[in-house]
Design an enzyme around this catalytic site. Structure first.
Site, PDB file in Angstrom:
ATOM      1  N   TYR A 124       0.772  -1.241   0.000  1.00  0.00           N
ATOM      2  CA  TYR A 124       0.000   0.000   0.000  1.00  0.00           C
ATOM      3  C   TYR A 124       0.808   1.299   0.000  1.00  0.00           C
ATOM      4  O   TYR A 124       0.275   2.335  -0.421  1.00  0.00           O
ATOM      5  CB  TYR A 124      -1.011  -0.047   1.140  1.00  0.00           C
ATOM      6  CG  TYR A 124      -2.033  -1.123   0.862  1.00  0.00           C
ATOM      7  CD1 TYR A 124      -3.055  -0.911  -0.046  1.00  0.00           C
ATOM      8  CD2 TYR A 124      -1.920  -2.385   1.448  1.00  0.00           C
ATOM      9  CE1 TYR A 124      -3.958  -1.913  -0.355  1.00  0.00           C
ATOM     10  CE2 TYR A 124      -2.815  -3.390   1.147  1.00  0.00           C
ATOM     11  CZ  TYR A 124      -3.837  -3.157   0.245  1.00  0.00           C
ATOM     12  OH  TYR A 124      -4.729  -4.147  -0.072  1.00  0.00           O
ATOM     13  N   PHE A 409     -11.745  -3.888   9.740  1.00  0.00           N
ATOM     14  CA  PHE A 409     -12.949  -3.764   8.902  1.00  0.00           C
ATOM     15  C   PHE A 409     -12.682  -4.351   7.524  1.00  0.00           C
ATOM     16  O   PHE A 409     -11.557  -4.581   7.146  1.00  0.00           O
ATOM     17  CB  PHE A 409     -13.396  -2.309   8.803  1.00  0.00           C
ATOM     18  CG  PHE A 409     -12.301  -1.340   8.473  1.00  0.00           C
ATOM     19  CD1 PHE A 409     -11.931  -1.137   7.140  1.00  0.00           C
ATOM     20  CD2 PHE A 409     -11.625  -0.654   9.458  1.00  0.00           C
ATOM     21  CE1 PHE A 409     -10.914  -0.240   6.826  1.00  0.00           C
ATOM     22  CE2 PHE A 409     -10.616   0.251   9.147  1.00  0.00           C
ATOM     23  CZ  PHE A 409     -10.265   0.444   7.834  1.00  0.00           C
TER      24      PHE A 409
END
Length: 409
Positions: A124, A409
């Protein structure tokens, strides 16, 4: 990117295919109950898929939630479900999905930052995400831990609850505590229903999810803990494990009472918890904190989407007046020199400037600084940020407490 594959917005009808894909990517085996639970928070209009002749071979989505940041809460795109089918790796699909997602969220202008948990930390930073905070996980030896005698909370009133039936009380406490806990995400809509879902296949051999609430003097909920246990016996007797999912309290006595309860559950010898802050107060309540079995892990990653809006949204620990020179190869509107000014009393202001810069850094490293969990001094020492003057806003980007997200999440 592979030209035989097209990117498109997902539809509600894509949900099963997306789940099938993520089963391969993350080595899950979702059944009908899992699929129904995922639908509670599925946002098709914010999901992108890579489509190969009608087959979903790549996916990413952004969930609509808020995030607590230093001194404020901001709208934050919660990025998750990122993956490409094992048959379509090394074709540029992940890069294309992430680039398009960043461009669309930035263009919409509703969320100045995006956040995610990284399954692989090498991926990322290429898209501008910086490691903004960490968590401390515990594998504690409860038989060898005692709370110090001066620790408060021994007389607090506790009551056992069914978490699903007590969800309104849990949400009341959570929302109050979340306002001041950097790294905590809001739970709008059906998020509490999703959070408290408890499929048997996801219990790892443990019991159903348990809950305990600590009430204040007026009988209102002041804190809670969620946990499950896994019963075991060995040649020495009972050897159960307490698996803590969540602890929320903003009063020191309530916080101590909840941990006193969790550490003292009968027939248990170990306790695990995966979401402690680096400065978790628990370690200062115990007589032998080394028995907590602490382990450091990276947690939330932050991507700055709208630089002036993001820097103006949060508060700063000390007054700041500095010029940042930022590079962002993917979102060019963030690139340039920005003068950041803030005091303890006034809202921060961030505007473009031609003035000489005090510090030069990438948007990735600005994301790492954003929650106060990474120090500017450490980035400078690592050669990731370059000081250009002695006017460095090192203390300003910190905060009173270390950030710590309490859910993946």
């Amino acid at each position: 990117m592979d030209e035989s594959v097209r990117l498109r917005q997902a539809t509600a009808q894509d949900h099963d295919a997306i789940v099938d894909l993520l089963n391969y990517v993350f080595h899950h085996d979702y059944d009908d109950e899992d699929r129904a639970r995922d639908l509670l928070t599925f946002e098709a209009e914010r999901s992108l898929v890579a489509d190969d002749a009608g087959s979903v071979v790549g996916h990413t989505t952004a969930l609509t939630r808020e995030l607590t940041v230093p001194g404020a809460t901001v709208a934050a795109a919660h990025v998750t479900g990122v993956g490409v089918a094992p048959t379509h790796r090394r074709r540029g699909l992940l890069t294309a999905l992430m680039h398009r997602q960043l461009a669309e969220i930035a263009e919409a202008g509703r969320e100045p930052i995006a956040v995610l948990w990284a399954s692989e930390t090498t991926i990322y930073p290429r898209f501008g995400y910086g490691p903004a905070c960490a968590v401390m996980s515990y594998q504690a030896m409860t038989r060898e831990l005692r709370l110090r005698p001066e620790v408060p909370g021994a007389g607090q009133r506790l009551r056992l609850v069914d978490p699903k039936k007590a969800s309104a009380e849990l949400a009341e406490v959570f929302d109050r505590v979340r306002a001041d806990r950097v790294g905590w995400s809001s739970r709008p809509g059906r998020w509490w229903e999703q959070r408290l879902a408890d499929p048997k296949d996801h219990r790892g051999g443990g019991t159903a999810l348990r809950g305990v609430i600590c009430d204040n003097a007026s009988g209102r909920p002041a804190g809670y803990a969620l946990w499950r246990t896994k019963g075991r016996w060995d040649e020495f007797g009972p050897d159960a494990e307490v698996r803590v999912s969540e602890v929320a309290a903003d009063d020191p006595a309530v916080y101590a009472a909840l941990w006193r309860f969790l550490l003292g559950i009968d027939l248990a010898r170990t306790l695990t918890y995966d979401f402690g802050a680096l400065d978790e107060p628990l370690q200062y309540l115990l007589d032998e904190p080394r028995r907590l079995g602490r382990k450091y892990e990276e947690a939330l990653w932050v991507r700055i989407l709208d630089l002036p809006a993001a820097l103006e949204a949060r508060r700063y620990l000390t007054p700041v007046d500095a010029v940042l020179e930022v590079t962002d190869p993917l979102l060019g509107s963030n690139t340039g020199r920005w003068r950041l000014t803030a005091s303890a009393a006034d809202k921060a202001r961030c505007v473009r400037t031609e003035e000489p810069a005090d510090i030069a850094l990438s948007v990735t490293d600005l994301g790492a600084l954003y929650l106060g969990g990474t120090s500017l001094g450490a980035l400078i020492a690592a050669g990731r940020a370059r000081p250009l003057t002695a006017n460095l806003p090192s203390a300003a980007f910190g905060w009173h407490r270390q950030p710590n997200p309490i859910e993946v999440f």
